[in-house]
Design a protein around this motif. Structure first.
Motif, PDB file in Angstrom:
ATOM      1  N   GLY A  52       0.814  -1.211   0.000  1.00 47.76           N
ATOM      2  CA  GLY A  52       0.000   0.000   0.000  1.00 47.76           C
ATOM      3  C   GLY A  52       0.844   1.257   0.000  1.00 47.76           C
ATOM      4  N   LYS A  53       0.179   2.364   0.190  1.00 46.19           N
ATOM      5  CA  LYS A  53       0.802   3.689   0.137  1.00 46.19           C
ATOM      6  C   LYS A  53       1.931   3.873   1.158  1.00 46.19           C
ATOM      7  CE  LYS A  53      -0.539   8.551   0.457  1.00 46.19           C
ATOM      8  NZ  LYS A  53      -1.659   9.473   0.689  1.00 46.19           N
ATOM      9  N   HIS A  54       1.817   3.198   2.295  1.00 49.46           N
ATOM     10  CA  HIS A  54       2.794   3.375   3.378  1.00 49.46           C
ATOM     11  C   HIS A  54       3.657   2.132   3.596  1.00 49.46           C
ATOM     12  CE1 HIS A  54       0.771   7.110   4.316  1.00 49.46           C
ATOM     13  NE2 HIS A  54      -0.374   6.459   4.296  1.00 49.46           N
ATOM     14  N   ALA A  55       3.887   1.361   2.536  1.00 47.10           N
ATOM     15  CA  ALA A  55       4.670   0.121   2.629  1.00 47.10           C
ATOM     16  C   ALA A  55       6.034   0.388   3.263  1.00 47.10           C
ATOM     17  CB  ALA A  55       4.855  -0.496   1.250  1.00 47.10           C
ATOM     18  N   GLY A  56       6.429  -0.490   4.197  1.00 47.47           N
ATOM     19  CA  GLY A  56       7.713  -0.381   4.862  1.00 47.47           C
ATOM     20  C   GLY A  56       7.693   0.463   6.123  1.00 47.47           C
ATOM     21  N   LYS A  57       6.586   1.113   6.400  1.00 47.07           N
ATOM     22  CA  LYS A  57       6.496   1.997   7.554  1.00 47.07           C
ATOM     23  C   LYS A  57       6.144   1.205   8.819  1.00 47.07           C
ATOM     24  CE  LYS A  57       4.905   6.562   8.318  1.00 47.07           C
ATOM     25  NZ  LYS A  57       4.092   7.655   7.810  1.00 47.07           N
ATOM     26  N   LYS A  58       6.929   1.425   9.889  1.00 51.69           N
ATOM     27  CA  LYS A  58       6.633   0.818  11.183  1.00 51.69           C
ATOM     28  C   LYS A  58       5.516   1.634  11.821  1.00 51.69           C
ATOM     29  CE  LYS A  58       8.557  -0.151  15.684  1.00 51.69           C
ATOM     30  NZ  LYS A  58       9.654   0.133  16.589  1.00 51.69           N
ATOM     31  N   ILE A  59       4.427   0.960  12.189  1.00 50.25           N
ATOM     32  CA  ILE A  59       3.279   1.692  12.724  1.00 50.25           C
ATOM     33  C   ILE A  59       2.927   1.314  14.162  1.00 50.25           C
ATOM     34  CG2 ILE A  59       2.263   2.148  10.459  1.00 50.25           C
ATOM     35  CD1 ILE A  59       0.190  -0.118  11.217  1.00 50.25           C
ATOM     36  N   GLY A  60       3.734   0.503  14.805  1.00 47.19           N
ATOM     37  CA  GLY A  60       3.396   0.184  16.185  1.00 47.19           C
ATOM     38  C   GLY A  60       4.363  -0.752  16.856  1.00 47.19           C
ATOM     39  N   THR A  61       4.303  -0.727  18.189  1.00 48.55           N
ATOM     40  CA  THR A  61       5.059  -1.634  19.039  1.00 48.55           C
ATOM     41  C   THR A  61       4.152  -2.032  20.194  1.00 48.55           C
ATOM     42  OG1 THR A  61       7.098  -0.472  18.515  1.00 48.55           O
ATOM     43  CG2 THR A  61       7.156  -1.934  20.394  1.00 48.55           C
TER      44      THR A  61
END
Length: 114
Positions: A52-61
């Motif tokens: 998707g548009k934000h591929a590779g983005k870390k979005i949480g832990t």
């Protein structure tokens, strides 16, 4: 040359490692239709968008709270705002919740295991 016993022990250990993987680990389909990968990272679980548009983005832990409950931080990839997060696992469904103002305002999404 490796003995048959050494190969058998190595194969058993590899299968045992997979059996101990936490149920939250794996690929999940988000409500937006993206694939989010959840993997172990430094004693926690990191969430990274795979497409998707934000591929590779870390979005949480997240950290395991026991049973099927998790808590940590989740980031909205569209605006990069980070929220207090909670997750609960029920079979192949993952309920993700992000809150602000001490939990007064929350948004929930349901993800499915793929």
């Amino acid at each position: 040359m490796l003995s048959k016993m050494t190969v058998a022990v190595a194969a058993t250990l590899m299968m045992a490692g997979a059996a101990y993987a936490d149920p939250i680990e794996g690929n999940w389909k988000t409500e937006a239709g993206s694939t989010a990968a959840i993997a172990s990272c430094g004693g926690s679980f990191c969430i990274t968008l795979k497409d998707g548009k934000h591929a590779g983005k870390k979005i949480g832990t997240f950290n395991a709270d026991g049973g099927s409950a998790y808590s940590g931080e989740i980031t909205d990839p569209a605006n990069d705002k980070t929220y207090a997060g909670k997750a609960s696992l029920a079979g192949s469904n993952l309920k993700m919740k992000g809150c602000v103002l001490g939990g007064l305002i929350c948004k929930t999404q349901n993800w499915s295991k793929i």
